[in-house]
Design a protein around this motif. Sequence first.
Motif, PDB file in Angstrom:
ATOM      1  N   SER A 158       3.109   4.151  10.776  1.00  0.00           N
ATOM      2  CA  SER A 158       2.893   5.225   9.504  1.00  0.00           C
ATOM      3  C   SER A 158       3.243   4.757   8.027  1.00  0.00           C
ATOM      4  O   SER A 158       4.393   3.989   7.993  1.00  0.00           O
ATOM      5  CB  SER A 158       3.755   6.326  10.017  1.00  0.00           C
ATOM      6  OG  SER A 158       3.394   7.099  11.174  1.00  0.00           O
ATOM      7  N   GLY A 198      -3.358  13.354   3.673  1.00  0.00           N
ATOM      8  CA  GLY A 198      -3.864  12.072   3.358  1.00  0.00           C
ATOM      9  C   GLY A 198      -2.484  11.118   2.604  1.00  0.00           C
ATOM     10  O   GLY A 198      -2.824  10.049   2.327  1.00  0.00           O
ATOM     11  N   LYS A 199      -1.612  11.832   2.688  1.00  0.00           N
ATOM     12  CA  LYS A 199      -0.382  11.213   2.031  1.00  0.00           C
ATOM     13  C   LYS A 199       0.359  10.365   3.169  1.00  0.00           C
ATOM     14  O   LYS A 199       1.182   9.461   2.501  1.00  0.00           O
ATOM     15  CB  LYS A 199       0.469  12.264   1.555  1.00  0.00           C
ATOM     16  CG  LYS A 199      -0.062  13.210   0.257  1.00  0.00           C
ATOM     17  CD  LYS A 199       0.883  14.160  -0.148  1.00  0.00           C
ATOM     18  CE  LYS A 199       0.036  15.040  -1.336  1.00  0.00           C
ATOM     19  NZ  LYS A 199       1.341  16.073  -2.064  1.00  0.00           N
ATOM     20  N   GLU A 224       0.132  14.263   6.637  1.00  0.00           N
ATOM     21  CA  GLU A 224      -0.747  13.580   7.321  1.00  0.00           C
ATOM     22  C   GLU A 224      -2.047  14.288   6.978  1.00  0.00           C
ATOM     23  O   GLU A 224      -3.061  13.450   6.712  1.00  0.00           O
ATOM     24  CB  GLU A 224      -0.632  13.586   8.774  1.00  0.00           C
ATOM     25  CG  GLU A 224       0.703  12.830   9.121  1.00  0.00           C
ATOM     26  CD  GLU A 224       1.028  12.707  10.511  1.00  0.00           C
ATOM     27  OE1 GLU A 224       0.411  13.629  11.462  1.00  0.00           O
ATOM     28  OE2 GLU A 224       1.962  11.741  11.011  1.00  0.00           O
ATOM     29  N   VAL A 260       1.774   6.740   1.475  1.00  0.00           N
ATOM     30  CA  VAL A 260       0.926   6.160   0.304  1.00  0.00           C
ATOM     31  C   VAL A 260       1.711   6.345  -0.940  1.00  0.00           C
ATOM     32  O   VAL A 260       2.383   7.485  -1.101  1.00  0.00           O
ATOM     33  CB  VAL A 260      -0.458   6.458   0.357  1.00  0.00           C
ATOM     34  CG1 VAL A 260      -1.057   6.139   1.676  1.00  0.00           C
ATOM     35  CG2 VAL A 260      -0.698   7.966   0.109  1.00  0.00           C
ATOM     36  N   ILE A 320      -0.571   8.039   6.361  1.00  0.00           N
ATOM     37  CA  ILE A 320      -1.627   7.714   7.169  1.00  0.00           C
ATOM     38  C   ILE A 320      -1.221   6.603   8.472  1.00  0.00           C
ATOM     39  O   ILE A 320      -0.180   6.246   8.033  1.00  0.00           O
ATOM     40  CB  ILE A 320      -2.465   6.698   6.440  1.00  0.00           C
ATOM     41  CG1 ILE A 320      -1.891   5.468   5.731  1.00  0.00           C
ATOM     42  CG2 ILE A 320      -3.386   7.462   5.200  1.00  0.00           C
ATOM     43  CD1 ILE A 320      -2.771   4.596   5.099  1.00  0.00           C
ATOM     44  N   VAL A 321      -1.836   7.060   9.340  1.00  0.00           N
ATOM     45  CA  VAL A 321      -1.178   6.057  10.406  1.00  0.00           C
ATOM     46  C   VAL A 321      -2.267   5.132  10.824  1.00  0.00           C
ATOM     47  O   VAL A 321      -3.365   5.353  11.203  1.00  0.00           O
ATOM     48  CB  VAL A 321      -1.073   7.209  11.869  1.00  0.00           C
ATOM     49  CG1 VAL A 321      -0.764   6.218  13.282  1.00  0.00           C
ATOM     50  CG2 VAL A 321      -0.097   8.242  11.567  1.00  0.00           C
ATOM     51  N   ASP A 322      -1.862   3.667  10.827  1.00  0.00           N
ATOM     52  CA  ASP A 322      -2.754   2.598  11.079  1.00  0.00           C
ATOM     53  C   ASP A 322      -2.110   1.798  11.899  1.00  0.00           C
ATOM     54  O   ASP A 322      -1.035   1.205  11.711  1.00  0.00           O
ATOM     55  CB  ASP A 322      -2.822   1.852   9.579  1.00  0.00           C
ATOM     56  CG  ASP A 322      -3.876   0.570   9.658  1.00  0.00           C
ATOM     57  OD1 ASP A 322      -4.472   0.576  10.322  1.00  0.00           O
ATOM     58  OD2 ASP A 322      -3.697  -0.217   8.741  1.00  0.00           O
ATOM     59  N   THR A 342       0.821  -1.292   0.302  1.00  0.00           N
ATOM     60  CA  THR A 342       0.066   0.091  -0.145  1.00  0.00           C
ATOM     61  C   THR A 342       0.783   1.437  -0.127  1.00  0.00           C
ATOM     62  O   THR A 342       0.299   2.358   0.004  1.00  0.00           O
ATOM     63  CB  THR A 342      -1.067  -0.016   1.246  1.00  0.00           C
ATOM     64  OG1 THR A 342      -0.145   0.019   2.353  1.00  0.00           O
ATOM     65  CG2 THR A 342      -1.960  -1.135   1.248  1.00  0.00           C
TER      66      THR A 342
END
Length: 221
Positions: free
Chosen positions: A210, A201-202, A198, A213, A204-206, A166
Amino acid sequence: MDFLAVHSLLLREPNLLLPLLDLSNINRRDSELYQNKILDNHQHLVLSDSGKLIHIVKGKLLQQINNAGQKKQTVNAIWMENDFIFHNVFHNDEYEYVALGSVELAIYDAKTVLQELSQQPFFPDLLIDILKRQEFHFYRYAHMLTQSTQERVIDMIKLLSKKGDTGYHIPKMVNYLLLSKCCQISPHTAKKVVSELELDGKIIVDREQSILVYDSDDSGL
């Protein structure tokens, strides 16, 4: 075919020096000629002024240079797995090295290595490869200074992260201080740029991980 045409056809993955070293008769039991070192994250590598050949067996090593008469340290290169560093071989400088994550190194006496490898028929090709690699790092950091701060941060994150399905999975060691040092910007600016990425949206923290993308410029899309 001329020499340069033959040179371009030679197998050199991951590089030409590694197979030549494997074929050499260098005594790896002699501690004056060869050492194996394991560095922890942020640990410094201390070397003498004599010429050394450093093989990055595993991990990444940040190379800094002390500016004469100044306290500021400038990032000169970030060396990756299977890279080779010629430390104070061609010219002397105040270089320092810092481990980025866990790093394994093989350190050779450069004079002994060059004397041994000079007997190989591909020694001229080796010298060409060395010069090309040094030129690559010079242009990478020269080009970086022409980029915007966001472009610098994005490129550095890509370099220091693991590429996944991703995007680029950013390790915890890649913090504002490291990004500021590598990108030649202030920690405040580095933190601001990451926050903007962040918000856009470039990044993302999941689950505390981090991820930078992929964008349209990344291959494989």
